[in-house]
Scaffold this active site. Structure first.
Site: not given
Ligand SMILES: *Cc1c(COP(=O)(O)O)cnc(C)c1O
Length: 392
Positions: A132, A219, A248
């Site tokens: 994700f 990420d 986050k």
């Molecule tokens: C939540 C998340 C995203 C997306 O972040 P947003 O601030 O909602 O755009 C991307 N990568 C990972 C691993 C995430 O947990």
């Protein structure tokens, strides 16, 4: 008009929402409009590692908002510089680009990787099934889950997917694809069910990237900034990426995102080629600085680790007596419990009993609890979860 009616009438219904309106938060607790109190083990969908309204962040934002709210990135401002230094010193000595969300940080990474490969006509990025990376079209294409692509195709060209933890398959792609420029992954898959890299997997990717001059992008939007009891999850595995995205928890619950890259790669994101109007604004920066300070002052990396061990112990004990549990895994304040049934009922029943948790991928109970929890609060919540699951 009641809050739920306002939403019914005026808000686009692209979220599945619980029929509860939240009003106030403090530490590990939230209160709804009817005054009901919840213990929150998933505060802010993983954004509030410090809990709700952490005093140090509140104070920093209040002070900054009365001093300077926003200036464009065509000028300098001190908070952004100090924030970058603090992130750099706690990671791999990199340089930062600031934006407002996780998906944006990954978009910046995608552009950086493409501009890095441009002179050799390399542009393709390898990502992993079950990953994700966000909801904008680039990050969404990187997200190798068909369920999120259905209905918005065609996706962005230039991505190739491999099964997570399948190093042989990655090696095969890397050997044959002369247009590959980078590999992007979450060091621990979050939304995909709190899934850990197999032994040697990250090391193997690092080696392949070095041999083929590919950028290794982690990420760390969910795993970063203290979540795992390390500043960044890569530190737990001893494999350093070339670039890393954060969001986050990066600013204690204030909207913010960042791309951190090794200094020698920074020049690829050259002037005029990328920007974010609100990126690294003084308020986000003040919140980001206060967040890092609060983690240090509260010894919260250690606290996340200690709490994580209690969670794992409690859930492993439950696993011994309850055959609905397939697996328990976690690191610091990131915990997953895989069930062999759908977890929606567990979440609903916990909420009824005043505990907020999450279920991802249908059957994985996911907790991203605040690191400020006391051991008593950890046990209090675990009691509810264990009770609810045992009673199913
Ligand atoms: C939540 C998340 C995203 C997306 O972040 P947003 O601030 O909602 O755009 C991307 N990568 C990972 C691993 C995430 O947990």
């Amino acid at each position: 008009m009641k809050t739920l009616e306002l939403f019914e009438k005026y808000v686009i219904p692209n979220y599945t929402r619980y029929p509860v309106s939240l009003e106030r938060g403090e530490g590990a607790y939230l209160w709804d409009e009817d005054g009901k109190r919840y213990l929150d083990f998933f505060p802010g969908w993983g954004c509030c590692l410090l809990g709700h309204c952490p005093p140090k962040v509140v104070e920093a934002v209040q002070k900054q908002v009365a001093t300077l709210i926003h200036v464009p990135n065509s000028w300098y401002q001190r908070p952004q510089g100090v924030w970058a230094q603090m992130l750099s010193e706690r990671s791999f000595g990199g340089k930062c680009f600031f934006c407002n969300s996780g998906t944006e940080a990954n978009e910046a990474a995608i552009k950086l990787i493409r501009m890095y490969g441009e002179s050799e006509k390399r542009y393709r990025i390898l990502t992993f099934e079950n990953s994700f990376h966000g909801r904008t079209m680039g990050a969404l294409t990187a997200t190798a889950q068909p369920k999120y692509h259905n209905g918005v195709c065609p996706m962005l060209p230039g991505f190739v997917y491999a099964p997570y933890n399948d190093l042989e398959k990655v090696a095969e792609i890397v050997e044959n694809d002369k247009e590959l420029a980078g590999i992007m992954l979450e060091p621990i898959q979050g939304e995909g069910g709190v899934r850990f890299p197999a032994a040697g997997f990250l090391e193997g990717l690092r080696k392949l990237c070095d041999e083929h001059r590919l950028i290794l992008h982690f990420d760390e939007v969910q795993t970063g900034c203290g979540r795992t009891g390390n500043w960044f999850a890569y530190q737990a595995f001893g494999v350093v990426p070339d670039t890393m995205s954060l969001a986050k928890t990066v600013a204690g619950g204030i909207a913010a995102g960042a791309l951190v890259c090794k200094p020698e790669l920074a020049e690829h994101l050259r002037p005029g080629m990328h920007a974010a109007t609100f990126g690294g604004n003084p308020i986000a920066a003040a919140a980001g600085i206060a967040t890092l300070e609060a983690i240090e002052e509260g010894n919260l990396l250690q606290k996340a680790k200690d709490n994580g061990e209690i969670f794992l112990k409690r859930f492993n004990e439950l696993k011994g007596t309850c055959d609905l549990i397939e697996d328990v895994r976690g690191l610091g304040a990131m915990i997953g419990m895989e069930l062999n049934i759908n977890g929606t009922e567990v979440v609903r029943k916990c909420m009824e009993r005043g505990l907020l948790i999450n279920c991802t991928h249908g059957s994985v109970i996911r907790l991203l609890p605040p690191a400020i929890l006391t051991a008593e609060q950890v046990h209090e919540g675990c009691d509810i979860i264990c009770d609810v699951i045992s009673s199913l």
